[in-house]
Design a protein around this motif. Structure first.
Motif, PDB file in Angstrom:
ATOM      1  N   ALA A  96       5.510  15.889   3.328  1.00 44.42           N
ATOM      2  CA  ALA A  96       4.593  14.739   3.266  1.00 44.42           C
ATOM      3  C   ALA A  96       4.707  13.908   4.538  1.00 44.42           C
ATOM      4  N   ASN A  97       5.944  13.628   4.955  1.00 44.43           N
ATOM      5  CA  ASN A  97       6.132  12.843   6.174  1.00 44.43           C
ATOM      6  C   ASN A  97       5.619  13.587   7.400  1.00 44.43           C
ATOM      7  N   TRP A  98       5.785  14.917   7.408  1.00 43.35           N
ATOM      8  CA  TRP A  98       5.244  15.682   8.538  1.00 43.35           C
ATOM      9  C   TRP A  98       3.729  15.539   8.599  1.00 43.35           C
ATOM     10  N   HIS A  99       3.042  15.620   7.458  1.00 40.90           N
ATOM     11  CA  HIS A  99       1.587  15.454   7.457  1.00 40.90           C
ATOM     12  C   HIS A  99       1.189  14.084   8.004  1.00 40.90           C
ATOM     13  N   SER A 100       1.961  13.062   7.654  1.00 39.75           N
ATOM     14  CA  SER A 100       1.647  11.722   8.173  1.00 39.75           C
ATOM     15  C   SER A 100       1.846  11.665   9.679  1.00 39.75           C
ATOM     16  N   LYS A 101       2.852  12.357  10.190  1.00 36.31           N
ATOM     17  CA  LYS A 101       3.100  12.378  11.630  1.00 36.31           C
ATOM     18  C   LYS A 101       2.074  13.238  12.362  1.00 36.31           C
ATOM     19  N   HIS A 102       1.704  14.356  11.754  1.00 37.89           N
ATOM     20  CA  HIS A 102       0.680  15.211  12.353  1.00 37.89           C
ATOM     21  C   HIS A 102      -0.642  14.445  12.445  1.00 37.89           C
ATOM     22  N   GLY A 103      -0.983  13.735  11.371  1.00 39.89           N
ATOM     23  CA  GLY A 103      -2.201  12.932  11.388  1.00 39.89           C
ATOM     24  C   GLY A 103      -2.142  11.832  12.430  1.00 39.89           C
TER      25      GLY A 103
ATOM     26  N   HIS B 249      -7.742  12.436   8.211  1.00 40.83           N
ATOM     27  CA  HIS B 249      -7.981  11.880   6.881  1.00 40.83           C
ATOM     28  C   HIS B 249      -7.302  12.737   5.811  1.00 40.83           C
ATOM     29  N   ARG B 250      -7.481  14.062   5.919  1.00 44.16           N
ATOM     30  CA  ARG B 250      -6.911  14.972   4.927  1.00 44.16           C
ATOM     31  C   ARG B 250      -5.384  14.959   4.985  1.00 44.16           C
ATOM     32  N   CYS B 251      -4.821  14.922   6.185  1.00 40.79           N
ATOM     33  CA  CYS B 251      -3.357  14.882   6.315  1.00 40.79           C
ATOM     34  C   CYS B 251      -2.770  13.683   5.589  1.00 40.79           C
ATOM     35  N   LEU B 252      -3.413  12.534   5.743  1.00 43.57           N
ATOM     36  CA  LEU B 252      -2.894  11.324   5.114  1.00 43.57           C
ATOM     37  C   LEU B 252      -3.077  11.372   3.594  1.00 43.57           C
ATOM     38  N   LYS B 253      -4.163  11.968   3.123  1.00 48.62           N
ATOM     39  CA  LYS B 253      -4.348  12.121   1.674  1.00 48.62           C
ATOM     40  C   LYS B 253      -3.338  13.103   1.096  1.00 48.62           C
TER      41      LYS B 253
ATOM     42  N   ASN C 262       2.052   4.603  -1.252  1.00 52.42           N
ATOM     43  CA  ASN C 262       0.993   3.614  -1.070  1.00 52.42           C
ATOM     44  C   ASN C 262       0.648   3.406   0.401  1.00 52.42           C
ATOM     45  N   GLN C 263       1.646   3.512   1.282  1.00 53.44           N
ATOM     46  CA  GLN C 263       1.362   3.400   2.713  1.00 53.44           C
ATOM     47  C   GLN C 263       0.425   4.518   3.166  1.00 53.44           C
ATOM     48  N   PHE C 264       0.737   5.745   2.773  1.00 56.95           N
ATOM     49  CA  PHE C 264      -0.079   6.875   3.225  1.00 56.95           C
ATOM     50  C   PHE C 264      -1.492   6.801   2.643  1.00 56.95           C
ATOM     51  N   GLN C 265      -1.603   6.355   1.397  1.00 56.40           N
ATOM     52  CA  GLN C 265      -2.940   6.210   0.822  1.00 56.40           C
ATOM     53  C   GLN C 265      -3.715   5.115   1.550  1.00 56.40           C
ATOM     54  N   ALA C 266      -3.036   4.014   1.876  1.00 56.71           N
ATOM     55  CA  ALA C 266      -3.690   2.935   2.613  1.00 56.71           C
ATOM     56  C   ALA C 266      -4.153   3.417   3.984  1.00 56.71           C
ATOM     57  N   GLU C 267      -3.323   4.219   4.643  1.00 60.05           N
ATOM     58  CA  GLU C 267      -3.693   4.706   5.980  1.00 60.05           C
ATOM     59  C   GLU C 267      -4.853   5.700   5.911  1.00 60.05           C
ATOM     60  N   ALA C 268      -4.918   6.482   4.835  1.00 57.70           N
ATOM     61  CA  ALA C 268      -6.077   7.360   4.643  1.00 57.70           C
ATOM     62  C   ALA C 268      -7.337   6.514   4.477  1.00 57.70           C
ATOM     63  N   GLN C 269      -7.181   5.403   3.804  1.00 58.49           N
ATOM     64  CA  GLN C 269      -8.322   4.519   3.600  1.00 58.49           C
ATOM     65  C   GLN C 269      -8.731   3.830   4.896  1.00 58.49           C
ATOM     66  N   GLU C 270      -7.786   3.646   5.816  1.00 54.66           N
ATOM     67  CA  GLU C 270      -8.140   3.103   7.127  1.00 54.66           C
ATOM     68  C   GLU C 270      -9.166   3.999   7.812  1.00 54.66           C
ATOM     69  N   VAL C 271      -8.991   5.309   7.666  1.00 51.69           N
ATOM     70  CA  VAL C 271      -9.930   6.250   8.272  1.00 51.69           C
ATOM     71  C   VAL C 271     -11.306   6.119   7.616  1.00 51.69           C
ATOM     72  N   THR C 272     -11.313   5.965   6.293  1.00 46.57           N
ATOM     73  CA  THR C 272     -12.578   5.759   5.581  1.00 46.57           C
ATOM     74  C   THR C 272     -13.273   4.501   6.079  1.00 46.57           C
ATOM     75  N   LEU C 273     -12.518   3.436   6.225  1.00 50.38           N
ATOM     76  CA  LEU C 273     -13.080   2.166   6.692  1.00 50.38           C
ATOM     77  C   LEU C 273     -13.618   2.300   8.115  1.00 50.38           C
ATOM     78  N   ALA C 274     -12.874   2.985   8.970  1.00 49.02           N
ATOM     79  CA  ALA C 274     -13.324   3.166  10.353  1.00 49.02           C
ATOM     80  C   ALA C 274     -14.649   3.909  10.402  1.00 49.02           C
TER      81      ALA C 274
END
Length: 415
Positions: free
Chosen positions: A121-128, A146-150, A187-199
């Motif tokens: 999971a942490n690797w996906h967040s770093k890859h993203g 977006h997918r990596c963070l989800k 919750n951090q990773f979900q929030a960051e995925a949502q940052e991409v949606t907002l952008a």
């Protein structure tokens, strides 16, 4: 592009010797092959995770294969099923993402399952984050971010819901299997995925009501993530908490900015002025938090949101909007500016990021009933405390050296 995401270190682990489970006399070829494959696939997965730019497909294949092999230690690979008799037959060693070189050591395959899933999971967040730090990315790359963070969020929620309940409660400080730390990551990773949606919504110039709804929901997720850490040692999680708080305030400021713009369109000019004043005050707090965050000691990469064009654009946007509302109120509307900040309507926010679910694969075909029954289930003696340090994984910097301005109107490169 300046760092936008805070990232804690990956967990490190020592190589495993699964062959200690083989019978002393004449182990079968199939059992020997299983133990060799377990060791090889685990090493391959750890090697892939040590590089942020490893191919997403390669990581997925290695991860799925190792889970199918590890499953025999978690769930019995026989018709009757149930908990594997091998669950506590071997020690697993993992460092913690907020800790030191001293690992947590447990003779529990559920602990190994938790640690592997969390690390992936942490690797996906770093890859993203690495992809998002590129100078220019296309739409397909933005989708991968977006997918990596989800995926990262989904894997952490899986740990919380399906693995943590099977692990004994811990009194250790700062360990990754503390439910509060798992909650914060999820919750951090979900929030960051949502940052991409907002952008993306900003870039496509959706109406303000969609923007402020997405922004306030993103802010709430960062608040939940930060609150999860509030009862932990600040010396350990202080830096991480500062990041989560500044992101929460940043998106709250963003929400109130667009809500203020929307109120002006509705000719509620007095309320618009008050809302935009609040947005400006929040942005000032965020600027102070950025300084505090950069000066706080703690593990992880240092995000530099104040240097990011997406961050830098918000301040002038708030000022222009506030100046316009104040001017219009003075020349046309003459409305009283309320003392209380208007509440943002609790409307449905479209496009909320949904974490991707994790489903464990079936047992690897190498797990036959004969192999399973031949392996030793003798519980190992607890290892000596000394000489157990594990060197951290050397991780490359995520952000590149150059820092050109994004070509998107929103100043967000992942839009």
């Amino acid at each position: 592009m300046a760092h936008w995401f805070h990232r804690n270190p990956l967990k490190a682990s020592s190589p495993m010797k699964f062959d200690i489970l083989l019978p002393l006399e004449k182990p079968s070829k199939e059992a020997t092959e299983l133990t060799k494959t377990l060791k090889t696939v685990r090493l391959k997965l750890l090697e892939l995770l040590s590089k942020h730019d490893s191919h997403l497909g390669d990581v997925s294949v290695a991860f799925t294969e190792y889970l199918s092999l590890l499953k025999g230690f978690v769930e019995a690979p026989v018709d009757s099923g149930g908990e594997s008799r091998l669950r506590t037959s071997i020690h697993f060693r993992w460092t913690n993402s907020l800790g030191t070189r001293i690992p947590s050591v447990h003779a529990d395959a559920e602990f190994e399952l938790f640690s592997v899933i969390m690390n992936v999971a942490n690797w996906h967040s770093k890859h993203g984050a690495k992809l998002a730090a590129s100078d220019e990315i296309d739409l397909e790359t933005a989708k991968e971010v977006h997918r990596c963070l989800k995926i990262a969020a989904g894997y952490m929620f899986y740990c919380k819901e399906h693995v943590l309940p099977k692990l004994p409660p811990t009194t250790e400080k700062g360990v990754d299997y503390d439910p509060r730390i798992v909650d914060a990551y999820a919750n951090q990773f979900q929030a960051e995925a949502q940052e991409v949606t907002l952008a993306r919504a900003l870039e496509l110039k959706h109406k303000p009501s969609i923007i402020y709804s997405l922004a306030i929901e993103t802010s709430k997720l960062f608040v939940v993530a930060g609150d999860s850490l509030s009862t932990l040692d600040e010396a350990v999680v202080g830096k991480w908490m500062a990041y989560l708080k500044l992101k929460a305030l940043f998106y709250s400021s963003y929400a109130y900015c667009f809500y203020g713009q929307d109120l002006l369109v509705q000719e509620k000019c007095g309320e618009s002025v008050k809302t935009l004043q609040h947005s400006s005050a929040l942005y000032g707090e965020v600027e102070k938090l950025c300084v505090r965050y950069s000066r706080t000691k703690g593990p992880g990469t240092i995000a530099r949101p104040e240097r990011h064009p997406f961050f830098q654009k918000l301040g002038p946007m708030i000022k222009l909007s506030l100046d316009k509302s104040t001017r219009e109120n003075g020349f046309i509307f003459y409305q009283k500016v309320p003392e209380q900040v208007p509440d943002i309507p609790n409307t449905q926010a479209y496009g909320l990021a949904t974490p991707e679910d994790l489903t464990l694969p079936p047992h690897n075909p190498l797990w036959t009933e004969e192999v399973y029954t031949s392996l030793s289930d003798k519980k190992p003696s607890y290892p000596a405390a000394g000489s157990q340090d594990i060197a951290p994984i050397p991780e490359p910097d995520i952000a590149p050296g150059r820092n050109p301005a994004p070509k998107t109107e929103s100043s967000c490169i992942i839009a």
